[in-house]
Design a protein around this motif. Structure first.
Motif: not given
Length: 368
Positions: A184, A189, A193, A196-197, A220, A223, A227
């Motif tokens: 976080r 992010i 998102t 979702k991760m 994703f 993106s 990442y």
């Protein structure tokens, strides 16, 4: 992460609760109290909250009504952008004492590349400390800073010791730092998102690093590539001193929802006048007009039209906005209208020739 590359020294300076801190600075009666800039009234939105208000959960972009429920003692203060810009200008003058490579992100934060700096100081950590001390002495405001080898890590680091602190992530610390970092806290992010991760078992940087590039792109999209690289400390974006404006606009939130298209046109005329002033001040023009409509249920709709010529005058902007307004039926009463111009002529202007100086990839021992 290979050590054989050109390591930059990047500082991200972020003012602490900037708008609220300026208000508390100017009005001693507000110091130590929970305040929100903007947000007053049933239709208001909080632009900024003091740290005293944040304890109660008050945050920027929150409705004033919700903020008041969270903190009954909350004091609302009107925004004063003239004053905020004045303080911001004083702060930027300090930045330019050290480097011309300054990339402002907003009135209250900026990136600085101090790899080579005007003071000849090899320590980015000491430079950041000096800058924060000068800001305090000149404006009375506190700033936090993050220092590292690229913009992404410097941005993340500036949040770690807030308020009124700084954090340096040395080159050899980058990978261990990112591996243990909560997902976080990765810049870029957001909440959606991150959730979702979580569903993919990604909670920390180390979890993210365990996923292949193909896996991240599959789940994703584009993106995923971003990442994949940032968790490995790879972010090659340079500090851009001259950011080209991509759009210009204005919007208004109404005290009462409106349903009459006549009233909407009246509001759009005022917005078009404001845009004309801003276009003339910035000496720019645009081809694409976008009408923004926020309904009473907070759903957002945009309608755009691109013309074959550049616009600057309010009459043409308004006529195009009017056409977009009548393009489709309104699905509800309206609480906000906005107009923006993009596809600006700044994108047609010749860019400065790149420097002939090459960055030679050598192994460097940096003093951070």
């Amino acid at each position: 992460m290979s050590k054989h590359f050109f390591e930059r020294k990047i500082i991200h300076v972020d003012m602490d609760a900037f708008y609220a801190s300026v208000e508390q600075l100017d009005n001693p009666d507000l110091r130590g109290k929970p305040i929100a800039v903007g947000g007053g009234g049933k239709r208001g939105v909080v632009s900024a909250a003091s740290y005293e208000a944040r304890v109660f959960g008050v945050r920027s972009a929150m409705s004033g009504a919700q903020a008041q429920r969270l903190c009954p003692e909350l004091i609302f203060v009107k925004t004063n952008f003239t004053r905020y810009k004045e303080c911001s200008q004083q702060i930027r003058e300090i930045f330019y004492e050290y480097t011309d490579k300054v990339e402002p992100l907003s009135l209250d934060e900026a990136y600085l590349d101090v790899t080579e700096n005007k003071k000849g100081n090899p320590s980015a950590t000491l430079i950041a400390k000096e800058i924060r001390e000068k800001i305090k002495a000149k404006t009375g405001l506190n700033a936090s800073a993050g220092i590292s080898i690229n913009k992404f890590i410097a941005k993340v680091a500036s949040d770690i010791n807030k308020p009124n602190g700084q954090k340096t992530i040395n080159p050899e610390e980058v990978i261990p730092f990112l591996e243990t970092l909560d997902i976080r806290k990765f810049y870029g992010i957001g909440k959606v998102t991150a959730e979702k991760m979580y569903l993919h078992g990604i909670f920390t940087g180390n979890d993210l690093k365990s996923k292949s590039l193909e896996y991240l792109e599959e789940h994703f999209g584009k993106s995923g590539t971003y990442y994949y690289h940032i968790v490995r400390g790879i972010h090659n974006s340079e500090v851009k001193p001259h950011r080209t404006r991509k759009s210009l606009g204005a919007e208004r939130t109404f005290s009462e929802n409106i349903t009459s298209e006549l009233f909407m046109m009246e509001r759009l005329e005022h917005i078009a006048e404001e845009i004309e002033r801003r276009l003339e001040k910035s000496n720019v023009a645009g081809k694409t007009v976008t009408l923004k409509i926020k309904y009473s249920d907070f759903t957002l709709q945009t309608r755009s039209k691109t013309l074959p010529y550049y616009l600057r005058k309010k009459e043409v902007i308004l006529e195009t906005a009017k056409e977009l307004l009548y393009q489709d039926d309104m699905k509800n009463s309206v609480r906000l209208l906005g107009i923006s111009l993009s596809n600006l002529n700044t994108e047609d202007r010749p860019k400065a020739k790149p420097s002939l100086k090459k960055e030679i990839a050598v192994q460097l021992k940096f003093e951070f």
